[in-house]
Write a protein that holds these residues in place. Sequence first.
Motif, PDB file in Angstrom:
ATOM      1  N   LYS A  82       0.854  -1.194   0.104  1.00  9.17           N
ATOM      2  CA  LYS A  82      -0.166   0.175  -0.018  1.00  9.17           C
ATOM      3  C   LYS A  82       1.004   1.213   0.061  1.00  9.17           C
ATOM      4  N   ILE A  83       1.857   1.358   0.813  1.00  7.06           N
ATOM      5  CA  ILE A  83       2.736   2.478   0.998  1.00  7.06           C
ATOM      6  C   ILE A  83       3.556   2.602  -0.299  1.00  7.06           C
ATOM      7  N   TRP A  84       4.069   1.571  -0.808  1.00 10.76           N
ATOM      8  CA  TRP A  84       4.795   1.590  -2.192  1.00 10.76           C
ATOM      9  C   TRP A  84       4.009   2.093  -3.330  1.00 10.76           C
ATOM     10  N   VAL A  85       2.758   1.720  -3.317  1.00  7.85           N
ATOM     11  CA  VAL A  85       1.598   2.244  -4.432  1.00  7.85           C
ATOM     12  C   VAL A  85       1.487   3.735  -4.317  1.00  7.85           C
ATOM     13  N   GLU A  86       1.237   4.144  -2.762  1.00  5.80           N
ATOM     14  CA  GLU A  86       1.058   5.563  -2.570  1.00  5.80           C
ATOM     15  C   GLU A  86       2.542   6.519  -3.142  1.00  5.80           C
ATOM     16  N   GLU A  87       3.532   5.858  -2.752  1.00  6.46           N
ATOM     17  CA  GLU A  87       4.783   6.651  -3.120  1.00  6.46           C
ATOM     18  C   GLU A  87       4.993   6.527  -4.573  1.00  6.46           C
ATOM     19  N   LYS A  88       5.072   5.310  -5.326  1.00  4.71           N
ATOM     20  CA  LYS A  88       5.311   5.149  -6.753  1.00  4.71           C
ATOM     21  C   LYS A  88       4.167   6.088  -7.548  1.00  4.71           C
ATOM     22  N   PHE A  89       3.058   5.924  -7.388  1.00  2.00           N
ATOM     23  CA  PHE A  89       1.949   6.537  -8.067  1.00  2.00           C
ATOM     24  C   PHE A  89       1.271   7.600  -7.487  1.00  2.00           C
ATOM     25  N   ASN A  90       1.571   8.105  -6.560  1.00  2.00           N
ATOM     26  CA  ASN A  90       1.288   9.416  -5.860  1.00  2.00           C
ATOM     27  C   ASN A  90      -0.185   9.354  -5.625  1.00  2.00           C
ATOM     28  N   LEU A  91      -0.515   8.270  -5.024  1.00  2.00           N
ATOM     29  CA  LEU A  91      -2.040   7.924  -4.577  1.00  2.00           C
ATOM     30  C   LEU A  91      -2.238   7.985  -3.310  1.00  2.00           C
ATOM     31  N   GLN A  92      -3.519   7.777  -2.704  1.00  2.00           N
ATOM     32  CA  GLN A  92      -3.944   7.588  -1.191  1.00  2.00           C
ATOM     33  C   GLN A  92      -4.740   6.642  -1.204  1.00  2.00           C
ATOM     34  N   ALA A  93      -4.447   5.637  -0.236  1.00  2.00           N
ATOM     35  CA  ALA A  93      -5.395   4.752  -0.037  1.00  2.00           C
ATOM     36  C   ALA A  93      -6.757   5.349   0.496  1.00  2.00           C
ATOM     37  N   HIS A  94      -7.795   4.701   0.510  1.00  2.00           N
ATOM     38  CA  HIS A  94      -9.190   5.059   0.731  1.00  2.00           C
ATOM     39  C   HIS A  94      -9.586   6.296   0.098  1.00  2.00           C
ATOM     40  N   VAL A  95      -8.850   6.991  -0.863  1.00  2.00           N
ATOM     41  CA  VAL A  95      -9.032   8.058  -1.417  1.00  2.00           C
ATOM     42  C   VAL A  95      -9.264   7.840  -3.014  1.00  2.00           C
ATOM     43  N   ASP A  96      -7.976   7.446  -3.502  1.00  2.00           N
ATOM     44  CA  ASP A  96      -7.569   6.898  -4.726  1.00  2.00           C
ATOM     45  C   ASP A  96      -8.155   5.447  -4.830  1.00  2.00           C
ATOM     46  N   PHE A  97      -7.937   4.701  -3.927  1.00  2.00           N
ATOM     47  CA  PHE A  97      -8.151   3.264  -4.073  1.00  2.00           C
ATOM     48  C   PHE A  97      -8.650   2.487  -2.890  1.00  2.00           C
ATOM     49  N   ARG A  98      -9.198   1.507  -3.028  1.00  2.00           N
ATOM     50  CA  ARG A  98     -10.007   0.642  -1.878  1.00  2.00           C
ATOM     51  C   ARG A  98      -8.822  -0.048  -1.162  1.00  2.00           C
ATOM     52  N   PHE A  99      -8.563  -0.288  -0.028  1.00  2.00           N
ATOM     53  CA  PHE A  99      -7.376  -1.212   0.651  1.00  2.00           C
ATOM     54  C   PHE A  99      -8.080  -2.128   1.472  1.00  2.00           C
ATOM     55  N   GLY A 100      -7.893  -3.329   1.266  1.00  2.00           N
ATOM     56  CA  GLY A 100      -8.616  -4.199   2.230  1.00  2.00           C
ATOM     57  C   GLY A 100      -7.730  -5.221   2.605  1.00  2.00           C
ATOM     58  N   GLU A 101      -8.274  -6.553   3.346  1.00  2.00           N
ATOM     59  CA  GLU A 101      -7.617  -7.321   4.010  1.00  2.00           C
ATOM     60  C   GLU A 101      -6.438  -8.030   3.223  1.00  2.00           C
ATOM     61  N   ASP A 102      -6.745  -8.543   1.922  1.00  2.00           N
ATOM     62  CA  ASP A 102      -5.428  -9.289   1.057  1.00  2.00           C
ATOM     63  C   ASP A 102      -5.722  -8.765  -0.502  1.00  2.00           C
ATOM     64  N   ARG A 103      -6.088  -7.455  -0.481  1.00  2.00           N
ATOM     65  CA  ARG A 103      -6.182  -6.955  -1.778  1.00  2.00           C
ATOM     66  C   ARG A 103      -6.435  -5.359  -1.646  1.00  2.00           C
ATOM     67  N   MET A 104      -6.219  -4.799  -3.054  1.00  2.00           N
ATOM     68  CA  MET A 104      -6.406  -3.403  -3.081  1.00  2.00           C
ATOM     69  C   MET A 104      -7.165  -3.278  -4.486  1.00  2.00           C
ATOM     70  N   ASP A 105      -8.360  -2.549  -4.437  1.00  2.00           N
ATOM     71  CA  ASP A 105      -9.090  -2.521  -5.709  1.00  2.00           C
ATOM     72  C   ASP A 105      -9.067  -1.076  -6.204  1.00  2.00           C
ATOM     73  N   GLU A 106      -9.688  -0.930  -7.574  1.00  2.00           N
ATOM     74  CA  GLU A 106     -10.092   0.266  -8.194  1.00  2.00           C
ATOM     75  C   GLU A 106      -8.866   1.502  -7.806  1.00  2.00           C
ATOM     76  N   ILE A 107      -7.761   0.792  -8.297  1.00  2.00           N
ATOM     77  CA  ILE A 107      -6.353   1.548  -8.385  1.00  2.00           C
ATOM     78  C   ILE A 107      -6.459   1.978 -10.192  1.00  2.00           C
ATOM     79  N   GLN A 108      -6.688   3.271 -10.197  1.00  2.00           N
ATOM     80  CA  GLN A 108      -6.658   3.647 -11.707  1.00  2.00           C
ATOM     81  C   GLN A 108      -5.125   4.202 -12.305  1.00  2.00           C
ATOM     82  N   LEU A 109      -4.601   3.523 -13.313  1.00  2.00           N
ATOM     83  CA  LEU A 109      -3.522   3.674 -13.679  1.00  2.00           C
ATOM     84  C   LEU A 109      -3.279   3.779 -15.322  1.00  2.00           C
ATOM     85  N   THR A 110      -2.276   4.562 -15.659  1.00  2.00           N
ATOM     86  CA  THR A 110      -2.092   4.402 -17.177  1.00  2.00           C
ATOM     87  C   THR A 110      -1.494   3.162 -17.276  1.00  2.00           C
TER      88      THR A 110
END
Length: 149
Positions: A82-110
Amino acid sequence: MSNEIKISQHTAILLEHARKSLNDEAQIREAVRLKDATLLKNAEEEHYQYEDFFTYAEEHTEKLEQALEGYRMTFNTRNGLKIWVEEKFNLQAHVDFRFGEDRMDEIQLTKYQVSQLKESLAVNWVVLEKPLHEGIQEVSLVLRGDVDR
């Protein structure tokens, strides 16, 4: 693929944080070339310290200069990813994507970002993607073994 550069999740997070914070790839390259953590001082924050960055990389035989061109993380924890995705793609969990138990969803990327993600992600996670609109993909990251859930 056998000569791909592997680094720890911790090193990858610090590297991506420096890229995001400094926005100066030449300075980061110089810091890595000289193994000079003082050049990364302006990227330091509470959870991002570079004092032992080069020592850790050397002790774990991480090739940082080559990693600047691309790397694969050796293992990803749920929170670390989660932290790596936030840093690498300048996103924020629970704002730009859903962060769950064993998954992350709705991450929008090029498409390019998806390829970076796939190249960097450790093998214990799986990338599920679907086209969204005009070159944007919606991505889910799922812990391997939980793909059918």
